[in-house]
Design a protein around this motif. Structure first.
Motif, short mmCIF file in Angstrom:
data_model
loop_
_atom_site.label_atom_id
_atom_site.label_comp_id
_atom_site.label_asym_id
_atom_site.label_seq_id
_atom_site.Cartn_x
_atom_site.Cartn_y
_atom_site.Cartn_z
N GLU A 131 93.09 38.70 -78.70
CA GLU A 131 93.57 37.82 -79.77
C GLU A 131 93.96 38.56 -81.04
O GLU A 131 94.72 38.03 -81.85
CB GLU A 131 92.50 36.77 -80.09
N THR A 132 93.43 39.79 -81.25
CA THR A 132 93.65 40.45 -82.53
C THR A 132 94.03 41.92 -82.44
O THR A 132 94.47 42.49 -83.43
CB THR A 132 92.39 40.37 -83.41
N GLY A 133 93.79 42.58 -81.33
CA GLY A 133 94.00 44.02 -81.24
C GLY A 133 92.82 44.84 -81.72
O GLY A 133 92.84 46.06 -81.67
N LEU A 134 91.77 44.17 -82.21
CA LEU A 134 90.58 44.88 -82.71
C LEU A 134 89.64 45.21 -81.56
O LEU A 134 89.54 44.47 -80.59
CB LEU A 134 89.84 44.02 -83.73
N LYS A 135 88.96 46.33 -81.70
CA LYS A 135 87.94 46.70 -80.73
C LYS A 135 86.58 46.56 -81.39
O LYS A 135 86.41 46.91 -82.56
CB LYS A 135 88.15 48.14 -80.25
N VAL A 136 85.63 46.02 -80.63
CA VAL A 136 84.29 45.81 -81.15
C VAL A 136 83.27 46.38 -80.18
O VAL A 136 83.56 46.55 -79.00
CB VAL A 136 83.98 44.32 -81.42
N GLN A 137 82.09 46.63 -80.70
CA GLN A 137 80.95 47.01 -79.87
C GLN A 137 79.90 45.92 -80.03
O GLN A 137 79.50 45.61 -81.16
CB GLN A 137 80.37 48.35 -80.29
N ILE A 138 79.49 45.34 -78.93
CA ILE A 138 78.46 44.31 -78.97
C ILE A 138 77.11 45.01 -79.07
O ILE A 138 76.82 45.92 -78.29
CB ILE A 138 78.54 43.41 -77.71
N THR A 139 76.28 44.56 -80.01
CA THR A 139 74.99 45.21 -80.24
C THR A 139 73.80 44.41 -79.75
O THR A 139 72.71 44.95 -79.65
CB THR A 139 74.82 45.54 -81.74
N GLY A 140 73.99 43.12 -79.47
CA GLY A 140 72.86 42.35 -78.98
C GLY A 140 73.18 40.87 -78.84
O GLY A 140 74.15 40.38 -79.39
N LEU A 141 72.33 40.21 -78.09
CA LEU A 141 72.42 38.75 -77.94
C LEU A 141 71.53 38.14 -79.02
O LEU A 141 70.33 38.41 -79.08
CB LEU A 141 71.95 38.31 -76.56
N ALA A 142 72.13 37.33 -79.87
CA ALA A 142 71.38 36.74 -80.98
C ALA A 142 70.85 35.36 -80.65
O ALA A 142 69.77 34.98 -81.11
CB ALA A 142 72.27 36.66 -82.22
N ARG A 143 71.56 34.60 -79.85
CA ARG A 143 71.17 33.21 -79.63
C ARG A 143 71.91 32.67 -78.42
O ARG A 143 73.04 33.07 -78.14
CB ARG A 143 71.57 32.42 -80.87
N ALA A 144 71.29 31.75 -77.74
CA ALA A 144 71.94 30.98 -76.66
C ALA A 144 71.72 29.52 -76.99
O ALA A 144 70.59 29.09 -77.25
CB ALA A 144 71.34 31.33 -75.31
N LEU A 145 72.80 28.76 -77.01
CA LEU A 145 72.74 27.33 -77.34
C LEU A 145 73.43 26.53 -76.26
O LEU A 145 74.28 27.04 -75.54
CB LEU A 145 73.46 27.06 -78.68
#
Length: 170
Positions: free
Chosen positions: A88-102
């Motif tokens: 959607e944006t061309g940005l790259k991210v690194q996921i650091t953790g699961l914060a919540r599940a809803l």
């Protein structure tokens, strides 16, 4: 349809049939068809090096600003969020953790909210996302849903707002 029919069979009988049915392929097909279905949404509270929160201006929402996210495909949730943001944006991210599940309804879904950080890339607008904005907590743009404001604060600073069960974040 099959799930409604199976709901009339006593649970003990279903367990017995499952344990003793010889054909795994057929057994798995029946179990899959008998279960209720829901979608899995992956969302991210993503920050930059200054600790500012990444928000997207979505072209298809009444309240246009929101945290990055999308629907999972047949992939690991973390990979799904990274893919959605990059597509959607061309940005790259690194996921650091699961914060919540809803759990959310309309449509029935599980929302997995991750934390992460920007690692690379240059923003490129798409048909879904026209702008990005890095904001400090409590300096929200107009059009950011209250539920997302509460969620961001709860995740980043532990501020327990009033995010009720069944709150549709997406």
């Amino acid at each position: 349809m099959l799930s409604k029919l199976i709901s009339f069979i006593p649970r003990d009988w279903l367990v017995y049939l499952y344990k003793n049915m010889p054909f795994n392929g057929l057994k798995n097909w029946i179990v899959y068809r008998a279960q209720h279905k829901f979608l899995v949404a992956v969302l991210g509270v993503i920050t930059n090096e200054k600790g500012q929160v990444l928000l997207f201006k979505h072209e298809y929402r009444k309240q246009p600003w929101g945290i990055p996210g999308g629907w999972m495909e047949l992939e690991k949730p973390e990979d799904g969020l990274e893919r959605e943001i990059n597509e959607e944006t061309g940005l790259k991210v690194q996921i650091t953790g699961l914060a919540r599940a809803l759990y959310g309804d309309r449509p029935n879904r599980v929302e997995l909210i991750f934390t992460g950080r920007i690692t690379d890339g240059t923003f490129k607008p798409s048909s879904e996302i026209s702008e990005i904005y890095y904001c400090d907590i409590d300096k929200w743009p107009d059009g950011l849903p209250i539920k997302q404001r509460i969620l961001i604060k709860e995740i980043l600073i532990g501020d327990s707002g009033k995010l009720e069960e069944g709150a549709n974040i997406l």
